[in-house]
Design a protein around this motif. Structure first.
Motif: not given
Length: 150
Positions: A143-144, A100, A139-140
């Motif tokens: 985090c999204q 990420c 982006l994991c």
């Protein structure tokens, strides 16, 4: 710690003893963290976990144990220019990682046939591949979700 991590720790202890290494309680704790961590911890994260049970453990002990395990082929070191190095004691062989770009989380995808890719690259280039590293950045899910809320 799950059964596979326990088995891994037993093998690490045996291998360390066979090589003439000492198995101290601190070293054992470090091996347990490495064998059971799916998140590829940094030396500092390992140190923080081990100090909970062994407060006198030094960061130098963590680094020395990692170096010993790495020299035995039992830890994979992932070098990053940002965020420092991370370590994989569960799967200490070259394999793909998904990283990420926001929180630096590192995970192992299981759907990639890296051996097939390596074989094709060797056939195409004539190289004898001795090591490789394949990283995917994005982006994991956490985090999204955070980005959507902003």
């Amino acid at each position: 710690m799950d059964a596979s991590a326990e088995t891994r720790v037993q093998k690490l202890v045996e291998k360390l003893k066979e090589g003439g290494g000492r198995v101290t309680p601190q070293r054992l704790a470090i091996m347990k963290v490495l064998a059971s961590s799916v998140d590829h911890p940094s030396a500092e994260q390992i140190y923080d976990k081990v100090r909970q049970d062994f407060p006198t453990t030094s960061l130098a002990t963590v680094y020395k144990t990692i170096a010993t395990m790495k020299s035995m082929g039992d830890v994979l070191e992932l070098e990053f220019s940002r965020g420092g190095n991370r370590y994989d004691g569960r799967n200490p062989f070259p394999h793909p990682h998904v990283i990420c770009t926001e929180c630096d989380k590192v995970i192992d995808p299981h759907a990639v046939e890296i051996d097939e890719i390596t074989k094709k690259i060797m056939e195409e280039t004539g190289f004898r591949i001795v090591n490789h590293r394949l990283d995917f950045y994005g982006l994991c899910p956490d985090c999204q979700k955070r980005k959507k809320k902003l």
